[in-house]
Design a protein around this motif. Structure first.
Motif, PDB file in Angstrom:
ATOM      1  N   GLY A 106      26.752 -68.984  19.267  1.00  0.00           N
ATOM      2  CA  GLY A 106      27.505 -68.658  20.479  1.00  0.00           C
ATOM      3  C   GLY A 106      28.981 -68.566  20.158  1.00  0.00           C
ATOM      4  O   GLY A 106      29.405 -68.829  19.035  1.00  0.00           O
ATOM      5  N   ARG A 107      29.768 -68.210  21.167  1.00  0.00           N
ATOM      6  CA  ARG A 107      31.206 -68.080  20.890  1.00  0.00           C
ATOM      7  C   ARG A 107      32.022 -68.185  22.177  1.00  0.00           C
ATOM      8  O   ARG A 107      31.525 -67.945  23.272  1.00  0.00           O
ATOM      9  N   PHE A 108      33.305 -68.517  21.984  1.00  0.00           N
ATOM     10  CA  PHE A 108      34.291 -68.429  23.046  1.00  0.00           C
ATOM     11  C   PHE A 108      35.364 -67.516  22.487  1.00  0.00           C
ATOM     12  O   PHE A 108      35.777 -67.666  21.337  1.00  0.00           O
ATOM     13  N   ALA A 109      35.792 -66.532  23.294  1.00  0.00           N
ATOM     14  CA  ALA A 109      36.672 -65.485  22.757  1.00  0.00           C
ATOM     15  C   ALA A 109      37.908 -65.309  23.636  1.00  0.00           C
ATOM     16  O   ALA A 109      38.054 -64.290  24.311  1.00  0.00           O
ATOM     17  N   PRO A 110      38.816 -66.268  23.629  1.00  0.00           N
ATOM     18  CA  PRO A 110      39.990 -66.168  24.504  1.00  0.00           C
ATOM     19  C   PRO A 110      41.013 -65.135  24.019  1.00  0.00           C
ATOM     20  O   PRO A 110      41.154 -64.915  22.823  1.00  0.00           O
ATOM     21  N   SER A 111      41.702 -64.517  24.977  1.00  0.00           N
ATOM     22  CA  SER A 111      42.844 -63.663  24.655  1.00  0.00           C
ATOM     23  C   SER A 111      44.084 -64.547  24.725  1.00  0.00           C
ATOM     24  O   SER A 111      44.291 -65.215  25.741  1.00  0.00           O
ATOM     25  N   PRO A 112      44.912 -64.536  23.673  1.00  0.00           N
ATOM     26  CA  PRO A 112      46.074 -65.445  23.683  1.00  0.00           C
ATOM     27  C   PRO A 112      47.238 -64.884  24.493  1.00  0.00           C
ATOM     28  O   PRO A 112      48.347 -64.722  24.000  1.00  0.00           O
ATOM     29  N   ILE A 149      39.805 -65.362  18.414  1.00  0.00           N
ATOM     30  CA  ILE A 149      41.039 -65.109  19.157  1.00  0.00           C
ATOM     31  C   ILE A 149      41.159 -63.597  19.354  1.00  0.00           C
ATOM     32  O   ILE A 149      41.293 -62.845  18.387  1.00  0.00           O
ATOM     33  N   GLU A 150      41.109 -63.164  20.601  1.00  0.00           N
ATOM     34  CA  GLU A 150      41.105 -61.733  20.902  1.00  0.00           C
ATOM     35  C   GLU A 150      42.540 -61.247  21.123  1.00  0.00           C
ATOM     36  O   GLU A 150      42.990 -61.056  22.247  1.00  0.00           O
ATOM     37  N   ASP A 151      43.210 -61.038  19.993  1.00  0.00           N
ATOM     38  CA  ASP A 151      44.626 -60.654  20.030  1.00  0.00           C
ATOM     39  C   ASP A 151      44.821 -59.193  19.630  1.00  0.00           C
ATOM     40  O   ASP A 151      45.850 -58.829  19.058  1.00  0.00           O
ATOM     41  N   ALA A 154      40.504 -50.798  21.661  1.00  0.00           N
ATOM     42  CA  ALA A 154      40.062 -51.191  22.996  1.00  0.00           C
ATOM     43  C   ALA A 154      39.157 -52.416  22.902  1.00  0.00           C
ATOM     44  O   ALA A 154      38.396 -52.574  21.940  1.00  0.00           O
ATOM     45  N   TYR A 155      39.242 -53.245  23.904  1.00  0.00           N
ATOM     46  CA  TYR A 155      38.429 -54.469  23.975  1.00  0.00           C
ATOM     47  C   TYR A 155      36.942 -54.183  23.748  1.00  0.00           C
ATOM     48  O   TYR A 155      36.277 -54.898  23.000  1.00  0.00           O
ATOM     49  N   GLN A 156      36.412 -53.118  24.379  1.00  0.00           N
ATOM     50  CA  GLN A 156      34.961 -52.862  24.307  1.00  0.00           C
ATOM     51  C   GLN A 156      34.494 -52.674  22.864  1.00  0.00           C
ATOM     52  O   GLN A 156      33.462 -53.215  22.464  1.00  0.00           O
ATOM     53  N   ALA A 209      36.170 -53.594  20.011  1.00  0.00           N
ATOM     54  CA  ALA A 209      36.456 -54.773  19.193  1.00  0.00           C
ATOM     55  C   ALA A 209      35.426 -55.876  19.444  1.00  0.00           C
ATOM     56  O   ALA A 209      34.909 -56.496  18.513  1.00  0.00           O
ATOM     57  N   VAL A 210      35.092 -56.095  20.703  1.00  0.00           N
ATOM     58  CA  VAL A 210      34.196 -57.207  21.036  1.00  0.00           C
ATOM     59  C   VAL A 210      32.796 -56.969  20.464  1.00  0.00           C
ATOM     60  O   VAL A 210      32.153 -57.883  19.943  1.00  0.00           O
ATOM     61  N   VAL A 211      32.351 -55.726  20.503  1.00  0.00           N
ATOM     62  CA  VAL A 211      31.005 -55.409  20.010  1.00  0.00           C
ATOM     63  C   VAL A 211      30.948 -55.537  18.481  1.00  0.00           C
ATOM     64  O   VAL A 211      30.023 -56.126  17.918  1.00  0.00           O
ATOM     65  N   VAL A 259      28.027 -66.330  26.355  1.00  0.00           N
ATOM     66  CA  VAL A 259      28.209 -67.044  27.627  1.00  0.00           C
ATOM     67  C   VAL A 259      29.687 -66.902  27.950  1.00  0.00           C
ATOM     68  O   VAL A 259      30.543 -67.344  27.180  1.00  0.00           O
ATOM     69  N   ARG A 260      30.016 -66.256  29.076  1.00  0.00           N
ATOM     70  CA  ARG A 260      31.425 -65.986  29.393  1.00  0.00           C
ATOM     71  C   ARG A 260      31.554 -65.850  30.904  1.00  0.00           C
ATOM     72  O   ARG A 260      30.556 -65.831  31.630  1.00  0.00           O
ATOM     73  N   GLY A 261      32.788 -65.718  31.386  1.00  0.00           N
ATOM     74  CA  GLY A 261      33.045 -65.682  32.816  1.00  0.00           C
ATOM     75  C   GLY A 261      32.512 -64.425  33.490  1.00  0.00           C
ATOM     76  O   GLY A 261      32.439 -63.353  32.871  1.00  0.00           O
ATOM     77  N   ASP A 313      33.770 -62.473  35.472  1.00  0.00           N
ATOM     78  CA  ASP A 313      34.679 -61.328  35.592  1.00  0.00           C
ATOM     79  C   ASP A 313      34.377 -60.276  34.530  1.00  0.00           C
ATOM     80  O   ASP A 313      34.817 -59.132  34.643  1.00  0.00           O
ATOM     81  N   LEU A 314      33.605 -60.650  33.502  1.00  0.00           N
ATOM     82  CA  LEU A 314      33.298 -59.707  32.425  1.00  0.00           C
ATOM     83  C   LEU A 314      31.922 -59.062  32.582  1.00  0.00           C
ATOM     84  O   LEU A 314      31.537 -58.208  31.771  1.00  0.00           O
ATOM     85  N   THR A 315      31.178 -59.447  33.638  1.00  0.00           N
ATOM     86  CA  THR A 315      29.815 -58.930  33.829  1.00  0.00           C
ATOM     87  C   THR A 315      29.794 -57.401  33.767  1.00  0.00           C
ATOM     88  O   THR A 315      28.947 -56.801  33.105  1.00  0.00           O
TER      89      THR A 315
HETATM   90  N1  GLU Z   1      38.920 -61.967  25.438  1.00  0.00           N
HETATM   91  C1  GLU Z   1      38.252 -61.777  26.695  1.00  0.00           C
HETATM   92  C2  GLU Z   1      39.014 -62.499  27.781  1.00  0.00           C
HETATM   93  O1  GLU Z   1      39.700 -63.474  27.490  1.00  0.00           O
HETATM   94  C3  GLU Z   1      36.845 -62.313  26.708  1.00  0.00           C
HETATM   95  C4  GLU Z   1      35.935 -61.518  25.889  1.00  0.00           C
HETATM   96  C5  GLU Z   1      34.484 -61.902  25.957  1.00  0.00           C
HETATM   97  O2  GLU Z   1      34.147 -63.083  26.160  1.00  0.00           O
HETATM   98  O3  GLU Z   1      33.659 -61.010  25.790  1.00  0.00           O
HETATM   99  O4  GLU Z   1      38.929 -62.102  28.930  1.00  0.00           O
END
Ligand code: GLU
Length: 298
Positions: free
Chosen positions: A5-11, A41-43, A188-190, A192-194, A206-208, A210-212
């Protein structure tokens, strides 16, 4: 079954109460499955990043007892991997250069009778899909309909969320040809994340919530790049006093590091877990919530 799993925050600022819920949920889910938990870290969106926020977030996570099981990945160091993915999509005829300015896109949409809804990125009208027509390439976009046809995918694209249940989205109609590399040269986020979820071997996201809405786009990119599709779960959002989602953009306060136990209790409650007696340690609290999490099929 292996679990990563992972947590991927944007700084773009420190963790706030809402991002702690997503961090805690992803950590608990990994622990409850006996899996690994990673941090990325999604920078990639450098203009929005705040210098030092990445290190501060890692420090905040550590204070909450959330420590990654492998070295942290930084998106700013991953350009080569994103370029390789874009090249692969171009080679298949699934990505194309776009020379439209924002204004040109808006004008084309108005001509087609599209109105822009609040909080919704407008659907790209497809102006450059069949060629630049003398314009200079600015961004790169995915040719969504071409991918769907070539891979014989069903429309709408359907997927299952472990918490929200069955979901679907008609990506061509509701989103259109989305951006892979932006006009300013940033990734773009899409995309990079993939690319990164696959590189880190992520099996469970597993994430918030708002990203659904991004998930169908990401699954389409996974199919396009022949990458595995992880399982998805979107956790409830924490709302601010004004009823809007808490976010760094609307001024959510950074979590205080002086009372991490209390902040964790609040995050756990947002996930439907019960509070622990005052006086318990963070470690005891995390253990107890991991056990509670494991008993609920999610
Ligand atoms: N970096 C994204 C954010 O902080 C989350 C990306 C993800 O969990 O897919 O909103």
């Amino acid at each position: 079954m292996p679990y990563v799993g992972r947590f991927a925050p944007s700084p773009t600022g420190p963790l706030h109460a809402g991002s702690l819920v997503a961090a805690l949920a992803s950590w608990l889910d990994a622990r409850a499955h006996g899996g690994q938990w990673l941090v990325r870290i999604e920078d990639a969106d450098t203009p929005r990043c705040i210098p030092g926020a990445d290190q501060f977030i890692l420090q905040q996570l550590a204070t909450f007892g959330l420590v990654p099981d492998a070295p942290v990945m930084w998106q700013s160091q991953r350009s080569d991997a994103y370029q390789a993915a874009l090249n692969a999509l171009i080679a298949k005829g699934w990505a194309y250069p776009c020379g439209c300015s924002r204004k040109e896109i808006e004008d084309a949409q108005t001509l087609m009778g599209h109105t822009r809804e609040r909080h919704h990125a407008a659907v790209y009208p497809g102006t450059c899909r069949d060629g630049l027509n003398g314009k200079t390439a600015r961004a790169y976009r995915l040719n969504v309909q071409r991918v769907i046809e070539d891979l014989k995918l069903a429309t709408p694209l359907a997927w299952h969320d472990r918490l929200l249940g069955d979901q679907q989205q008609d990506v061509a109609k509701e989103v259109g040809d989305f951006v892979l590399r932006r006009a300013d040269g940033l990734w773009a986020y899409q995309l990079a994340v993939v690319v990164d979820d696959a590189a880190q071997g992520i099996t469970h996201i597993v994430r918030g919530a708002d990203l659904t809405d991004n998930t169908a786009r990401q699954i389409l990119l996974q199919y396009s790049l022949v990458l595995p599709t992880p399982s998805y779960m979107h956790t409830p959002l924490v709302l601010g006093e004004n009823g809007e989602k808490l976010s760094k953009q609307n001024g959510a306060e950074a979590l205080s590091l002086s009372d991490p136990f209390n902040a964790l209790q609040t995050a756990a409650q947002a996930l439907g877990l019960s509070k622990l007696e005052d006086g318990a340690s963070i470690e005891q609290a995390l253990n107890s919530w991991t056990q509670a999490w494991a008993t609920v099929p999610r």
